[in-house]
Design a protein around this motif. Structure first.
Motif, mmCIF file in Angstrom:
data_model
loop_
_atom_site.group_PDB
_atom_site.id
_atom_site.type_symbol
_atom_site.label_atom_id
_atom_site.label_comp_id
_atom_site.label_asym_id
_atom_site.label_seq_id
_atom_site.Cartn_x
_atom_site.Cartn_y
_atom_site.Cartn_z
ATOM 1 N N ILE A 141 44.097 52.837 4.694
ATOM 2 C CA ILE A 141 42.800 51.833 5.001
ATOM 3 C C ILE A 141 43.932 50.543 5.278
ATOM 4 C CG2 ILE A 141 41.301 50.509 4.071
ATOM 5 C CD1 ILE A 141 40.465 52.938 2.298
ATOM 6 N N ASN A 142 44.858 50.402 4.858
ATOM 7 C CA ASN A 142 45.748 49.258 4.972
ATOM 8 C C ASN A 142 46.455 49.274 6.102
ATOM 9 O OD1 ASN A 142 46.319 50.079 1.618
ATOM 10 N ND2 ASN A 142 45.508 48.046 1.861
ATOM 11 N N ILE A 143 45.981 48.243 7.014
ATOM 12 C CA ILE A 143 46.381 48.736 8.393
ATOM 13 C C ILE A 143 48.035 48.355 8.645
ATOM 14 C CG2 ILE A 143 46.306 47.578 10.712
ATOM 15 C CD1 ILE A 143 43.274 47.267 10.205
ATOM 16 N N ASN A 144 48.430 47.250 7.864
ATOM 17 C CA ASN A 144 49.743 46.679 7.898
ATOM 18 C C ASN A 144 50.223 46.153 6.707
ATOM 19 O OD1 ASN A 144 51.983 46.033 9.055
ATOM 20 N ND2 ASN A 144 51.384 44.872 10.839
ATOM 21 N N TYR A 145 51.505 46.634 6.353
ATOM 22 C CA TYR A 145 51.990 46.085 5.077
ATOM 23 C C TYR A 145 53.499 46.219 5.095
ATOM 24 C CZ TYR A 145 53.430 50.193 2.619
ATOM 25 O OH TYR A 145 54.036 51.038 2.287
ATOM 26 N N HIS A 146 54.249 45.199 4.436
ATOM 27 C CA HIS A 146 55.746 45.285 4.379
ATOM 28 C C HIS A 146 56.182 44.933 3.020
ATOM 29 C CE1 HIS A 146 56.150 45.556 8.886
ATOM 30 N NE2 HIS A 146 54.936 44.384 8.913
ATOM 31 N N LEU A 147 56.975 45.949 2.497
ATOM 32 C CA LEU A 147 57.817 45.622 1.283
ATOM 33 C C LEU A 147 59.476 45.392 1.689
ATOM 34 C CD1 LEU A 147 58.239 45.498 -1.777
ATOM 35 C CD2 LEU A 147 58.368 48.035 -1.691
ATOM 36 N N VAL A 148 59.731 44.378 1.512
ATOM 37 C CA VAL A 148 61.087 43.889 2.092
ATOM 38 C C VAL A 148 61.994 43.516 0.737
ATOM 39 C CG1 VAL A 148 62.408 42.599 3.610
ATOM 40 C CG2 VAL A 148 60.332 43.047 4.255
ATOM 41 N N PHE A 149 63.146 43.972 0.573
ATOM 42 C CA PHE A 149 64.266 43.678 -0.133
ATOM 43 C C PHE A 149 65.412 43.178 0.674
ATOM 44 C CE2 PHE A 149 61.890 46.932 -2.482
ATOM 45 C CZ PHE A 149 61.437 46.330 -3.684
ATOM 46 N N GLU A 150 65.774 41.828 0.468
ATOM 47 C CA GLU A 150 66.782 41.435 1.181
ATOM 48 C C GLU A 150 67.671 40.936 0.316
ATOM 49 O OE1 GLU A 150 67.319 38.051 4.780
ATOM 50 O OE2 GLU A 150 65.343 38.699 4.324
ATOM 51 N N GLU A 175 56.435 49.064 12.784
ATOM 52 C CA GLU A 175 57.439 48.783 12.087
ATOM 53 C C GLU A 175 57.549 49.389 10.529
ATOM 54 O OE1 GLU A 175 53.972 46.083 11.603
ATOM 55 O OE2 GLU A 175 54.973 46.915 13.294
ATOM 56 N N PRO A 176 58.609 49.672 9.905
ATOM 57 C CA PRO A 176 58.740 50.245 8.879
ATOM 58 C C PRO A 176 57.762 49.350 7.596
ATOM 59 C CG PRO A 176 60.785 48.777 8.989
ATOM 60 C CD PRO A 176 59.961 48.582 10.449
ATOM 61 N N HIS A 177 57.446 50.439 6.726
ATOM 62 C CA HIS A 177 56.545 49.796 5.486
ATOM 63 C C HIS A 177 57.493 49.156 4.475
ATOM 64 C CE1 HIS A 177 54.027 52.780 7.314
ATOM 65 N NE2 HIS A 177 52.951 52.046 7.226
ATOM 66 N N THR A 178 58.665 49.832 4.315
ATOM 67 C CA THR A 178 59.660 49.492 3.221
ATOM 68 C C THR A 178 61.056 49.114 3.907
ATOM 69 O OG1 THR A 178 58.428 50.862 1.707
ATOM 70 C CG2 THR A 178 60.688 49.889 1.062
ATOM 71 N N LEU A 179 61.455 47.975 3.861
ATOM 72 C CA LEU A 179 62.785 47.718 4.338
ATOM 73 C C LEU A 179 63.783 47.032 3.386
ATOM 74 C CD1 LEU A 179 64.453 47.332 7.032
ATOM 75 C CD2 LEU A 179 63.417 45.216 7.290
ATOM 76 N N PHE A 180 64.794 47.677 3.346
ATOM 77 C CA PHE A 180 65.940 47.053 2.308
ATOM 78 C C PHE A 180 66.976 46.523 3.444
ATOM 79 C CE2 PHE A 180 64.002 50.464 -0.305
ATOM 80 C CZ PHE A 180 64.000 49.855 -1.560
ATOM 81 N N ILE A 181 67.530 45.229 3.331
ATOM 82 C CA ILE A 181 68.270 44.476 4.174
ATOM 83 C C ILE A 181 69.607 44.131 3.318
ATOM 84 C CG2 ILE A 181 68.681 43.014 6.011
ATOM 85 C CD1 ILE A 181 65.784 43.106 6.475
ATOM 86 N N ASN A 182 70.860 44.429 3.582
ATOM 87 C CA ASN A 182 71.915 43.982 3.049
ATOM 88 C C ASN A 182 71.814 44.047 1.578
ATOM 89 O OD1 ASN A 182 73.173 43.082 5.521
ATOM 90 N ND2 ASN A 182 71.773 41.166 5.525
ATOM 91 N N CYS A 183 71.247 45.006 1.217
ATOM 92 C CA CYS A 183 71.195 45.444 -0.481
ATOM 93 C C CYS A 183 72.292 46.177 -0.849
ATOM 94 C CB CYS A 183 69.930 46.133 -0.600
ATOM 95 S SG CYS A 183 68.548 44.829 -0.232
ATOM 96 N N SER A 184 72.483 46.295 -2.067
ATOM 97 C CA SER A 184 73.514 47.031 -2.706
ATOM 98 C C SER A 184 73.057 47.799 -4.071
ATOM 99 C CB SER A 184 74.746 46.341 -3.002
ATOM 100 O OG SER A 184 75.397 45.715 -2.130
ATOM 101 N N PHE A 185 73.345 48.756 -4.151
ATOM 102 C CA PHE A 185 73.074 49.785 -5.174
ATOM 103 C C PHE A 185 74.467 50.392 -5.944
ATOM 104 C CE2 PHE A 185 70.032 49.963 -1.705
ATOM 105 C CZ PHE A 185 68.775 49.803 -2.218
ATOM 106 N N ILE A 186 74.545 49.942 -7.061
ATOM 107 C CA ILE A 186 75.996 49.815 -7.884
ATOM 108 C C ILE A 186 75.661 50.766 -9.375
ATOM 109 C CG2 ILE A 186 77.958 49.113 -8.683
ATOM 110 C CD1 ILE A 186 77.737 46.932 -6.594
ATOM 111 N N ASN A 187 76.113 51.812 -9.594
ATOM 112 C CA ASN A 187 76.172 52.233 -10.846
ATOM 113 C C ASN A 187 74.875 52.651 -11.356
ATOM 114 O OD1 ASN A 187 78.950 51.860 -11.313
ATOM 115 N ND2 ASN A 187 78.653 49.633 -11.880
ATOM 116 N N ASN A 188 74.093 53.365 -10.639
ATOM 117 C CA ASN A 188 72.767 53.745 -10.896
ATOM 118 C C ASN A 188 72.884 55.370 -11.180
ATOM 119 O OD1 ASN A 188 71.831 51.223 -10.193
ATOM 120 N ND2 ASN A 188 71.987 51.657 -7.981
#
Length: 1220
Positions: A141-150, A175-188
């Motif tokens: 139903i949600n036509i367009n949304y974005h979740l962005v981690f920058e 376009e993507p719904h979720t976008l991770f840009i220049n993110c780092s994931f350490i010791n997870n």
């Protein structure tokens, strides 16, 4: 389905939309600052909820926020654009402090964008697996949304990090719904992301409606990154390092749990990761996957592989493009896939202890490997899975080593290789079972195509290419196979039925080291072989067949066209070997040889080019087949057929043979020995008992060519002769037979020592054979022999009732060519040297008939004693002077030079001979007038009857023999009185010095004359002499050539006159000498003539006729002829006179004897030694002979000592004397 090629286009549209939305909403933006306080954090939900009528930006100015204060879930309901923002350089920390937190839940109720910018999430932990740090929900139903981690950082997260829950059945936004840009994931520790679609449908639309992108992200020391359900995910320009997993997970990076997911990883690197658990890095099922420009470096898993992929087939494809796999576990494992591996590299693999192939362990999978490289791989098995189907196109395989069954192990599928380069491949597996390529077509007909394949430098412990199966097609075209060493054939096809095509193939420098496996190409069973436009060179087989070995054939169709076999080597069949075929007689194979060249091939045994034991080869159609310079060490330089040439050989009449060589026999073609011939034309012999019956047998092949068996191949064939008396059927006759057995040596059995001792009658010699080489039985006709009675010159006797006839034995010195051995006595049984004699034929004499009876020639002793070589030199000098007269009238400088050099050289030779003769006679002659006499005795006569001197001379004359005196040379025999020894030594030393002086003068003369001629000639050639000076006008008004050398003649004539003065003095001195040669007297007459008509006349006429050159030349030529002709006549007068009177050996005629009162022993006159009373005529003759020996010996410079020429001084010649 999202196609990977559209990804860049989609991202561009997405960025434009975000920028546009930001610009539109900027004027309506509301900004709120949030501080690190309990009230701000606990009211964060309300702040967002109450301010979404406008674009909301939440600023977090503090460095760190304590989210552990919140014990409930933070629910963000997003219906507009909300941004969590930190404007500082450092990241704002959301620190959950490892307390049991509920996390953040995001619910998208309407179109909107939620952004986290420059935020660090840290130390989140939850006691429930259902709790995530961040959860997001949306439905279609949600036509367009974005979740962005920058520019966010997720660090030390001890629970699941992000859960994306969707409820959609179709794609609602590009376009993507979720976008991770220049993110780092350490010791997870737990999952980074988990996606889920509540609809639960795995249709293509449902799977792609949730889109998530990771751009320029980094994953370090994290586990179990992505669990994907119904997702379209793109990971771009990201890195993964030190990734691991827990024991409960299925994959460490990506676990795709539903089908039809679209997964793209681009421009990324995965490195330095070791998975301790038996799980791969990625696991896919029925997904579409693209790995583009991805590098896997030093990535290993205990599972043994990186990617587990199943059912990526049809529309779901797996593509790896422009990627690198460096020092990794096996890349693929799975079933039922279609995988493209292109523009990629697999390298630096060391998996020798692993049973999993480095590239893949897939089954029922099709691989399209294009523009890729396999390099520097060490493995314990094949580099690819065996039960997959492959197409290699433009692939480079190099530096590969394995100890498994094959480098490329291919079974049950057709495989294609196009433009493939293979270098430096090795298989060190089990001997006889280690190949580079092993192809098993199984029960169904499969194909192996090699087109434009280049294989170079390989070594395997088994056949390099092994081919088996029920039926298959092998097609090798436009390819090169070079420098391969294998313990077995390079290509071994032991399929039950195979069709093989070689077209435009270069097969060079390959070697089969297995002595039990034939050929570098071995073909068995049922073969349909076609070879065209191919070259096979420098290949070697330790067994048979340097190139092709046809082994145990039960069906054969063979066509060879426009091909060459050059410099190949094998034990038998340097190029080609046909073993015994199993084809039935009713089957007619097709065999064709057209435009085929066999050149410079070698066989260590038989068949330099071709060895055939196939009885269908006669059916071959032959056209333009050439055998050239092929060599067999034993037999059959070109073709060897063991036997049955009518069936097993090509039609040799249609072949061309050029300079082939069988080192034992059969240069062009041959067989093993087929029959034996008796070389003797006569098979009926009439001999005496004990005579030799020389028989010789020779071996021949089926072509009826003699077998010159240099290596004694057939020495195992033994021949023996037995005898039968034709009168006695019981064969009880007595006889002896010797030398009746032989073996074949160099193709011949020589019974030259066969002897038969028997009584006179008729006998039959039967020929028997023992064949230890093969099973051939030889038969020859018998030989008839008649034994006759003995000859008259033979010794005959009866022994054991057998007649013996023996030829008499003489001394081995008896020359049987010039005499005959006869018994001295009749009726004797003794046969010894003493009882026989050597009787000479006419014209021979002596005890052993070794001397010819010849008319003896007269020995001209006078020539020898007076000096044969001196006469030759004197004659040569005279001839040179005469020749110089022919060039007296100069036409040019050359004639003048010839006149100049011939005259002076000739004069020097004459002078040298005369001065030597004088010096020698003075040294050894005796002067009776001036002789120093110490004893004043009366003259001693030769007999008690006081013989007068006249009688003495007369007796000598009458008693000297005219026979040839064979007097051997020796050293001086005289014992000289002590008072005379110094004088004699002085004279002999003068002779030695004279030789040295003459030689030195001759060298100097040559040098002077050459220098003069050269200098003047140079002046002539360079026109340094004026033309008017070169030709002068004679008194006759004619011009004559004026030679510049003429001026030197006057000077040389004066020197020659000076040289004649010593001759005049010696002439006076020797006039009264005795014990000298009589030719001295005539030389004394010639000296005045020489002085007056020789150099003196030449000098006078040169001055007198200076203005009349022509007259000068004419008169000088006349005087020269008169002078030197007179000199030569006087020189030779005594010698010629002696020969004409036939007194050549009478020394009285050419030697001047001493007076009667001369003592030969002391070389003085009137000696009082009282030995003269014992002088006889014979004694005087011996003394004269010895005296002449002294002349001869003292005149030598070189003598032979121990068969070597040695220059010995004349003082040494007489140094042995014992003076008294």
């Amino acid at each position: 389905m999202l196609i990977s090629s559209n990804f860049d286009y989609i991202m561009l549209i997405h960025n434009y939309i975000l920028i546009l939305l930001y610009l539109i909403s900027y004027s309506q933006t509301k900004e709120i600052k949030i501080y690190n306080s309990y009230n701000d954090l606990i009211n964060l939900e309300n702040v967002i909820q109450e301010n979404q009528n406008e674009n909301l930006i939440l600023y977090f100015p503090d460095k760190e926020y304590d989210f552990s204060l919140i014990y409930t879930t933070l629910n963000f309901r997003i219906s507009s654009n909300v941004t969590f923002y930190n404007e500082k350089i450092g990241k704002t920390i959301f620190n959950f402090k490892n307390k049991n937190s509920k996390g953040i839940q995001i619910d998208f109720r309407n179109n909107g964008i939620l952004k986290f910018v420059n935020i660090k999430f840290k130390n989140f932990v939850s006691n429930s697996d259902d709790h995530y740090l961040i959860k997001s929900y949306y439905n279609e139903i949600n036509i367009n949304y974005h979740l962005v981690f920058e520019r966010c950082l997720f660090e030390d997260i001890s629970s699941n990090l992000y859960l994306s829950v969707s409820r959609c059945s179709k794609v609602t936004q590009i376009e993507p719904h979720t976008l991770f840009i220049n993110c780092s994931f350490i010791n997870n520790i737990y999952k980074i992301m988990h996606t889920y679609n509540e609809i639960g449908d795995s249709s293509e639309e449902t799977s792609l409606c949730n889109k998530i992108n990771f751009l320029n992200c980094h994953f370090i020391n994290s586990n179990n990154l992505f669990t994907l359900n119904n997702i379209d995910i793109n990971i771009i320009n990201s890195s993964f390092e030190n990734i691991s997993t827990s024991s409960m997970d299925i994959a460490s990076i990506i676990e795709s749990k539903t089908k039809n997911n679209n997964i793209v990883i681009k421009d990324s690197i995965i490195k330095n990761s070791n998975i301790d658990n038996s799980v791969p890095f990625m696991h896919f099922i029925e997904n579409t996957i693209l790995l583009q420009n991805v590098t896997f470096s030093k990535c290993h898993s205990n599972s043994g592989y990186l990617i587990n992929v199943d059912k990526s087939i049809d529309k779901n494809k797996f593509i790896i493009d422009n990627s690198i796999f460096d020092d990794v576990s096996s890349v693929f494992r799975g079933y039922y896939n279609y995988i493209e591996f292109k523009n990629s590299i697999l390298k630096n693999i060391n998996s020798q202890k692993s049973s999993i192939p480095p590239h893949n362990d897939c089954k029922h999978t099709s691989f399209n490997i294009t523009n890729s490289t396999f390099q520097n791989i060490r493995t314990g098995t094949s580099i690819i899975g065996s039960e997959a189907k492959y197409t290699f196109n433009n692939v480079n395989i190099s530096d590969i080593s394995t100890n498994g069954k094959a480098v490329l192990y291919l079974i049950y599928n057709s495989n294609y290789f196009n433009h493939v380069t293979i270098r430096n491949v090795y298989n060190k597996g089990d001997i006889g079972d280690a190949s580079f390529l092993y192809f098993d077509s199984g029960e169904e007909n499969q194909k192996l195509f090699l087109n434009n394949v280049s294989i170079d430098n390989g070594k395997t412990n088994g056949s390099f290419l092994s081919i088996k199966g029920n039926t298959n097609v092998i097609n090798i075209e436009n390819s090169n196979i070079n420098n391969i060493i294998s313990y077995g054939p390079i290509i071994k096809n032991f399929s039950k039925k195979s069709k093989i095509i070689f077209q435009n193939v270069n097969f060079n420098k390959n070697e089969n080291l297995d002595k039990n496996q034939c050929g570098t190409i071995q073909l068995e069973n049922s073969i349909d072989l076609s070879i065209s436009n191919s070259v096979f060179t420098n290949n070697t087989s330790k067994n048979n067949g340097g190139v092709i070995c046809f082994k145990d054939m039960n069906d054969l169709n063979l066509s060879i066209k426009s091909s060459q076999y050059i410099s190949n080597t094998a034990f038998n069949g340097g190029a080609m070997y046909f073993s015994i075929n199993l084809i039935g007689d009713n089957f007619q194979p097709f065999i064709n040889f057209t435009d085929v060249i066999f050149k410079s091939n070698n066989a260590n045994d038989f068949g330099g080019a071709l060895y055939s034991n196939n009885d269908k080869l006669y059916l071959a159609e032959i056209s333009n087949v050439v055998f050239e310079r092929n060599i067999a060490r034993r037999a059959g330089g070109a073709i060897y057929v063991p036997n049955n040439i009518k069936k097993k050989s090509l039609d040799i009449s249609k072949c061309e043979f050029i300079n082939n060589k069988g080192e034992t026999y059969g240069n062009d073609y041959t067989t093993e020995v087929s029959h034996i011939k008796l070389n003797n034309k006569n098979i009926n012999y009439n001999v005496k008992s004990g005579d030799y019956i020389p028989l010789k047998f020779s071996l021949y092949d089926e072509y009826d060519e003699f077998i010159n068996d240099k290596f004694n191949i057939y020495s195992g064939i033994l021949l023996s002769i037995s005898i039968k008396d034709n009168r006695n059927d019981n064969n009880n006759s007595k006889y002896e037979i010797h030398g009746n057995t032989c073996s074949f040596y160099k193709g011949n059995c020589d019974l030259s020592q066969l002897r038969l001792f028997a009584n006179p009658t008729n006998y039959t010699l039967n020929i028997n054979f023992e064949n230890h080489y093969n099973k051939i039985k030889f038969e020859l006709n018998s030989i008839n022999v008649t034994i006759n009675t003995c000859n008259t010159n033979q010794i005959n006797y009866i022994k054991n009732n057998i007649l013996y006839c023996e030829n008499p034995i003489c001394n081995e010195k008896c020359n049987l060519n010039s005499g005959e051995c006869f018994p001295k006595y009749n009726n004797t049984e003794k046969n010894t040297i003493e009882t026989n004699e050597c009787r000479c034929f006419d014209g021979y004499k002596g005890t052993f008939c070794s001397e010819r009876i010849v008319i003896e020639s007269v020995n001209k002793r006078v020539i020898k004693e007076t000096g044969f070589y001196k006469h030759i030199i004197y004659s040569v000098g005279t001839i040179l002077i005469f020749l110089s007269s022919f060039f007296g009238v100069y036409k040019n400088y050359f004639f003048c030079a010839l006149n100049f050099i011939l005259y002076h050289y000739g004069l020097f030779l004459i002078y040298s001979v005369i001065i030597i003769i004088y010096q020698l006679n003075i040294a050894l002659g005796i002067d009776p007038i001036n002789n120093n006499i110490k004893y004043s005795q009366n003259r001693t006569s030769f007999s008690e009857n006081d013989v007068s001197e006249d009688n003495y001379i007369k007796n000598i004359n009458n008693n000297i023999s005219t026979e040839n005196h064979n007097i051997s040379e020796r050293k001086l025999h005289l014992t000289i009185n002590t008072n005379n020894i110094n004088y004699l030594f002085k004279n002999i030393m003068a002779i030695k010095s004279l030789y040295s002086l003459i030689l030195s003068c001759y060298v100097v003369l040559i040098i002077i004359l050459v220098i003069i001629i050269t200098v003047k000639g140079f002046e002539e050639n360079n026109n340094e002499i004026d033309e008017n000076e070169r030709y002068i006008k004679d008194i006759s008004k004619k011009y004559i050539y004026n030679c510049s050398l003429t001026h030197y003649n006057t000077g040389l004539s004066m020197i020659e006159i000076l040289f004649l003065i010593p001759l005049i003095l010696k002439c006076r001195k020797v006039w009264s000498y005795e014990c000298i040669f009589k030719m001295i007297n005539y030389l004394n007459y010639s000296i005045p003539i020489w002085v007056t008509t020789g150099p003196l006349a030449k000098m006078i006429f040169s001055i007198a006729f200076k203005s009349n050159l022509y007259s000068e030349i004419l008169i000088l030529s006349i005087f020269i002829i008169i002078c030197y002709l007179s000199l030569y006549c006087l020189y030779m007068f005594n010698i010629v006179y002696t020969i004409i009177n036939k007194q050549s050996n009478n020394t009285k005629f050419f030697f001047k004897y001493p007076s009667i009162n001369f003592c030969f022993e002391h070389r003085i006159y009137n000696c009082n030694c009282n030995k003269s009373n014992n002088v006889t005529i014979d004694n005087i003759e011996n003394q004269i002979d010895n005296y002449l020996l002294d002349f001869n010996y003292c005149s030598k410079i070189i003598q032979m000592i121990n068969n070597k020429k040695k220059n010995v001084s004349n003082i040494e010649n007489i140094s042995h004397k014992n003076p008294k």
